[in-house]
Design an enzyme around this catalytic site. Structure first.
Site, PDB file in Angstrom:
ATOM      1  N   THR A  67       0.858  -1.184   0.000  1.00 24.74           N
ATOM      2  CA  THR A  67       0.000   0.000   0.000  1.00 24.74           C
ATOM      3  C   THR A  67       0.896   1.236   0.000  1.00 24.74           C
ATOM      4  O   THR A  67       2.070   1.162   0.353  1.00 24.74           O
ATOM      5  CB  THR A  67      -0.917   0.061   1.241  1.00 24.74           C
ATOM      6  OG1 THR A  67      -0.144   0.386   2.400  1.00 24.74           O
ATOM      7  CG2 THR A  67      -1.655  -1.245   1.456  1.00 24.74           C
ATOM      8  N   CYS A  68       0.346   2.355  -0.407  1.00 22.42           N
ATOM      9  CA  CYS A  68       1.052   3.640  -0.340  1.00 22.42           C
ATOM     10  C   CYS A  68      -0.015   4.710  -0.162  1.00 22.42           C
ATOM     11  O   CYS A  68      -1.002   4.478   0.518  1.00 22.42           O
ATOM     12  CB  CYS A  68       1.929   3.859  -1.569  1.00 22.42           C
ATOM     13  SG  CYS A  68       1.034   3.893  -3.135  1.00 22.42           S
ATOM     14  N   ALA A  69       0.139   5.865  -0.765  1.00 22.50           N
ATOM     15  CA  ALA A  69      -0.875   6.917  -0.648  1.00 22.50           C
ATOM     16  C   ALA A  69      -2.007   6.702  -1.655  1.00 22.50           C
ATOM     17  O   ALA A  69      -3.180   6.800  -1.315  1.00 22.50           O
ATOM     18  CB  ALA A  69      -0.251   8.294  -0.845  1.00 22.50           C
TER      19      ALA A  69
ATOM     20  N   GLY B 245      -1.494   4.187  -4.583  1.00 18.92           N
ATOM     21  CA  GLY B 245      -1.314   2.954  -5.334  1.00 18.92           C
ATOM     22  C   GLY B 245      -0.136   2.919  -6.272  1.00 18.92           C
ATOM     23  O   GLY B 245       0.264   1.852  -6.725  1.00 18.92           O
TER      24      GLY B 245
ATOM     25  N   PHE C 263      -3.912   4.117   0.830  1.00 23.07           N
ATOM     26  CA  PHE C 263      -4.334   4.840   2.019  1.00 23.07           C
ATOM     27  C   PHE C 263      -5.425   5.868   1.736  1.00 23.07           C
ATOM     28  O   PHE C 263      -6.322   6.068   2.554  1.00 23.07           O
ATOM     29  CB  PHE C 263      -3.132   5.497   2.712  1.00 23.07           C
ATOM     30  CG  PHE C 263      -3.449   5.976   4.096  1.00 23.07           C
ATOM     31  CD1 PHE C 263      -3.575   5.073   5.140  1.00 23.07           C
ATOM     32  CD2 PHE C 263      -3.634   7.320   4.354  1.00 23.07           C
ATOM     33  CE1 PHE C 263      -3.886   5.506   6.426  1.00 23.07           C
ATOM     34  CE2 PHE C 263      -3.941   7.767   5.634  1.00 23.07           C
ATOM     35  CZ  PHE C 263      -4.068   6.855   6.675  1.00 23.07           C
TER      36      PHE C 263
END
Length: 128
Positions: free
Chosen positions: A86-88, A90, A115
């Protein structure tokens, strides 16, 4: 790149929500690749570990000693484990999955909305 979209399992909010409703299975690692400052200001998805893509893009290639020094208290995932990134939004998550594939990991997933989607859907946020 090492993996492509078709070789990644794509996760949704409900998939991740169901997955973390209990302790994660020992063979699954939820990896947040945002930088520590992002996690400190916004929080993180519960049960995720932080392996920042920008500052440690090759973390999964680190020797056991370097890993322990860099990520104290975080167990390095076994090659056969499923890694879900996961990140901010994708994007970094997909790049991190590519690097994981280049390092021999084959069971890979990405939370496409990451996120931002987690927040928008009212997912529980763990403050650090």
């Amino acid at each position: 790149m090492g993996s492509n979209q078709s070789s990644l399992k794509l996760y949704t909010f409900s998939d991740i929500s169901s997955l973390i409703s209990n302790p994660l299975p020992s063979n699954v690692t939820l990896i947040d690749v945002r930088e520590p400052s992002e996690l400190q200001s916004l929080g993180k998805i519960p049960q995720s570990v932080n392996l920042p893509y920008k500052t440690h893009p090759n973390a999964l290639s680190y020797s056991e000693n370097v890993w322990k020094d860099t990520f104290p208290g975080v167990e390095k995932p076994a090659l056969e484990n499923e890694l879900i990134f996961t990140c901010a939004a994708g994007v970094r998550a997909k790049f991190a999955a590519d690097i994981a594939a280049e390092n021999g990991y084959q069971n890979l997933g990405v939370y496409s909305g990451s996120f931002g989607d987690w927040q928008a859907n009212g997912g529980k946020i763990e403050q650090i």
